[in-house]
Design an enzyme around this catalytic site. Sequence first.
Site, PDB file in Angstrom:
ATOM      1  N   CYS A   1       0.809  -1.212   0.000  1.00 31.75           N
ATOM      2  CA  CYS A   1       0.000   0.000   0.000  1.00 31.75           C
ATOM      3  C   CYS A   1       0.845   1.265   0.000  1.00 31.75           C
ATOM      4  O   CYS A   1       2.065   1.226   0.095  1.00 31.75           O
ATOM      5  CB  CYS A   1      -0.922  -0.006   1.211  1.00 31.75           C
ATOM      6  SG  CYS A   1      -0.034   0.099   2.771  1.00 31.75           S
TER       7      CYS A   1
ATOM      8  N   ALA B   1       3.189   1.779   2.920  1.00 32.08           N
ATOM      9  CA  ALA B   1       4.411   0.983   2.806  1.00 32.08           C
ATOM     10  C   ALA B   1       5.433   1.689   1.915  1.00 32.08           C
ATOM     11  O   ALA B   1       6.637   1.639   2.164  1.00 32.08           O
ATOM     12  CB  ALA B   1       4.097  -0.404   2.251  1.00 32.08           C
TER      13      ALA B   1
ATOM     14  N   ARG C   1      12.803  -4.015   6.517  1.00 32.44           N
ATOM     15  CA  ARG C   1      13.370  -3.761   5.189  1.00 32.44           C
ATOM     16  C   ARG C   1      14.898  -3.801   5.131  1.00 32.44           C
ATOM     17  O   ARG C   1      15.497  -3.649   4.089  1.00 32.44           O
ATOM     18  CB  ARG C   1      12.835  -2.450   4.607  1.00 32.44           C
ATOM     19  CG  ARG C   1      11.613  -2.717   3.704  1.00 32.44           C
ATOM     20  CD  ARG C   1      11.139  -1.471   3.012  1.00 32.44           C
ATOM     21  NE  ARG C   1      12.134  -0.812   2.222  1.00 32.44           N
ATOM     22  CZ  ARG C   1      12.447  -1.131   0.962  1.00 32.44           C
ATOM     23  NH1 ARG C   1      11.859  -2.122   0.366  1.00 32.44           N
ATOM     24  NH2 ARG C   1      13.361  -0.460   0.301  1.00 32.44           N
TER      25      ARG C   1
ATOM     26  N   HIS D   1       5.601   6.621  -2.530  1.00 31.85           N
ATOM     27  CA  HIS D   1       6.908   7.187  -2.911  1.00 31.85           C
ATOM     28  C   HIS D   1       6.743   8.652  -3.276  1.00 31.85           C
ATOM     29  O   HIS D   1       7.505   9.514  -2.843  1.00 31.85           O
ATOM     30  CB  HIS D   1       7.493   6.467  -4.132  1.00 31.85           C
ATOM     31  CG  HIS D   1       7.641   4.994  -3.968  1.00 31.85           C
ATOM     32  ND1 HIS D   1       7.469   4.123  -5.022  1.00 31.85           N
ATOM     33  CD2 HIS D   1       7.938   4.229  -2.901  1.00 31.85           C
ATOM     34  CE1 HIS D   1       7.665   2.889  -4.597  1.00 31.85           C
ATOM     35  NE2 HIS D   1       7.956   2.923  -3.315  1.00 31.85           N
TER      36      HIS D   1
END
Lengths: 460, 541
Positions: B65, B68, B99, B197
């Site tokens: 999503c 994230a 991550r 992003h």
Amino acid sequence: MLHHTPDEISERHALKVNPAKTCQPIGAMYAALGVHGCLPHSHGSQGCCSYHRSHLTRHYKEPVMASTSSFTEGASVFGGGPNLRQSLKTIFQVYNPDIVAVHTTCLSETIGDDLPSIIKSAVEDKTVPEGKHVIHCNTPSYVGSHVTGYSNMAAGIVKCLCEKDETESKRINVIPGFTDPSDMRKIKGMLKEMKADFIMFPDTSGVLDTPQTAEYKMYPDGGAKISDIMRAGGSSLSLCLGKWSSEAAGVELEKKCSVPFRVLDLPIGVLATDRFVEAVSQELGLPVPKSIRDERGKLVDMLTDYQQYLYKKKVAIFGDPDTVIPMTEFLLSAGMMPKHIITGTPGKAFEKRIDSMMKEHGHDYEYNCSNSADLFYLHQLIKKEPVDLLIGNTYGKYIAAEENIPFVRFGFPILDRVGHSHFPKAGYMGGMHFISGVINTLLDKMDRETPEDMTMELVA
Amino acid sequence: MSEIMTGPEVNLESWVDNIISKYPPKVAKKRRRHMVVREDGEAGCSQTIEANTRTVPGIITQRGCCYAGCKGVVIGPIGDMVHITHGPVGCGYYSWLTRRNMYKARDDKKNYMSYCFTTDMQDHDVIFGGEKKLAQAIREAAQIFKPAAISVHATCPVGLIGDDIHQVAKDMEKETGIPVMAFSCEGYKGVSQSAGHHIANNKLFTSAVGKVDEPQPEFTINILGEYNIGGDAWEIERVFEKCGIKVLSTFSGNMSYFEMEKAHNAKFNLVMCHRSINYLAEMMEKKYGIPWAKVNFIGPESMAKSMRKVAAFFNNDELTKRIEAVIEEEVENAKKGIEPYLKGLEGKRVMLFVGGSRAHHYQSVFRELGMEPVVAGYEFAHRDDYEGRHVIPTIKVDADSKNIEELKVEADPERYMPAIDEEYRKRLEEEGVLSNYDGMWADMGGGTLIIDDISHVELERLILDFRPDLICSGIKDKYVIEKFGVPSKQLHNYDYSGPYAGFKGAVNFARDIDMLINNPAWKLARAPWKDRSFLNASLNS
């Protein structure tokens, strides 16, 4: 690593730091995987499903299949009904499960999607093919924890599948708490050794501990069969192994099918396993076989053989209520001193239970016990009152490293060590496996820290 | 017939037709547009793919999503900040340390990577609003941890109940004296991580970059879209420093908040992950005149090629000489390191389904190892990441993408200072060095197959029909693939190994791929009695 954690307890009212719980839907997904041929479905944004699958995969190192309603901004405004209908259509045609288990997320809960009516219309207009099942439960992420989600799905399984059956049958339902497939397998193993007639669900053994045969099965051989779950309404008693994760399913079975229930602890440690074996034996009128009696004796033998390394050792333990409670009792019964006992899951019943357990064992030392707590708080407690051993999930490793405390992994999730899927902590044998880990970890530290001018002990 | 097969022959077009037939008709039509059987020559140039559009509900997708993409990918790696997730406990919990972006504390010793901060929203907060709780959480974070800055990340319910996180951030910045950035990255925005992003890029550009002016040496660069998974950024930095080039800021692996504030003082931006960070590169060029080049640090050849772009940009004989000398030495060492593994990897066929750039970045290193990428696709990329940036003007804005803000950026009247003159910039642009990305297309010629946002059923069929030697993917697919007896390499977290970037990283990568493919344990999956029937077995015993 955690050197920004102050030594003194920090006053906090809003900020949670290093949580000792996660959200409901992952528990619901896990419980649904314990039904054979089931595809869990997450009704919310894609990220929820992705995070839950990833996290379960990291713990089990197995495929974890689940689908999502893939909400967009539009669905969040106008409702996710069309997304769920489209999902069911796609899922049954493409992935062909026997059953789909839908759980909600904080998104679909906040906008108030009405799952029962969406599913009902999908059944009526044959979006759900005949002979296939769609079950559901509500799992708002802003209530309870992952344990609550497991409990809600276990109850949802009952609500949607169990059928009332008036014929008398001496059979028990076993609803295990949120624990690993190894434990579920062990519990089943004990029941079989006792020659008990039982139905167990959810059951993730054979689903999340599968063999490597170079042949992938989207729906592995394991899991509770739908037909068995349906029959659970005709059993004579339900044993709910864990108040937090299994009681709700027992209550539902009583309400729907008039099957009485008893809430027991997960059979972890000598005493909780004794109670489980006793309950089965009494309800079904079955003797306790020699194999189980021997196993018990071996566990007690181990505790007495190695008591010098355990007695009065201070322990900090954290995790889910249904595993931490019997484990705390196990530690007490082995002569250890649980000093800080923490769960992230809310519920005052946790403290009450621990308090009464402490009294039963005649302890009058100071200890800290909290629900809704986080690992930042636990770390500060440990800094104030150091312990000899830390027991908890993988996230404890940072505290253990910072404070140089021997650490034994226990509970969910274990992301960085192998074995929990196959070697149980439940039952007498599980107790031996766990306590060997404790003793060996303590001895490793003793060996490692033997002063240079002393000879390391050869025998322990 | 396609070149994909070395085993039983399968026609790729029929394979695509067959897989499509497994879907309901409307879904099939949609999925078809995400699959391209590549053709050579001019026919190949005119091929298009659909990407960055909705995943059909019910399809088992790799995608995550918006949250994230924002918190998990771009903002999370900034190590001296406290990142607060405003929402129920799960989102913060799942993005806690998973991550593998690494961070080393600077002189101020601030490093909060091992911590997870959340407001752990309860039903009471959802009903009555969570602003007060958020403000108090920021206050507590500031008092207890004294971070360089604080970020706030919205999860799904936050947008729905209408908490004004930006106002809270503003108020708390004033109260605490610590910069507070709020990100409206609710999970339902956009169609994947990609929206997150963009949201992260916008805020970093408006609230962090450009805050502190500080003159920098002549050869100073930023690296954008490098997240220091397994220490990648450190290996890249080592090589550039050896050449006498200063890496000022790396967005956002091993990134300190204070370095981010100075990033606009660099002369040149290198873009590694085009998908997650091209917005920032473009905005920095518009405002500060910093040109950017797309690079790839994976594999010795790509690394050398990327370094030569830097040499071309600075156009300084001394620097170029130093860069060439470093390339010569490092390539030789890397080749020596890789050599022992080549025999065991030659001709092996690999498929890559990952991210928004890695499925392309790793293709060249596989070719250097003698392996053959045959099928590839991204999880959340856009058309330009496949077809090249020239298609950007033709990409349709849809209901999902139009809500992600495009910032209007103008040249800074005082600080717009390109390090090269306009004529030279144009020349480098024409040569494809600057502002250019040709996408995955360029490296996937005729007879290969490209699948965007691959679904579980497609992955399963690919394995059954093509039996590849290796599939690169992520954690959710890894054990699915391996249960088929096919090794899988996680290219998000490197299977807890690395670094893989740069020259030394390439040797690690070769070692790890050899380990995966040539491990004798795979052969044990077939038990000796597997094909023996029960009857025979009992007769023989």
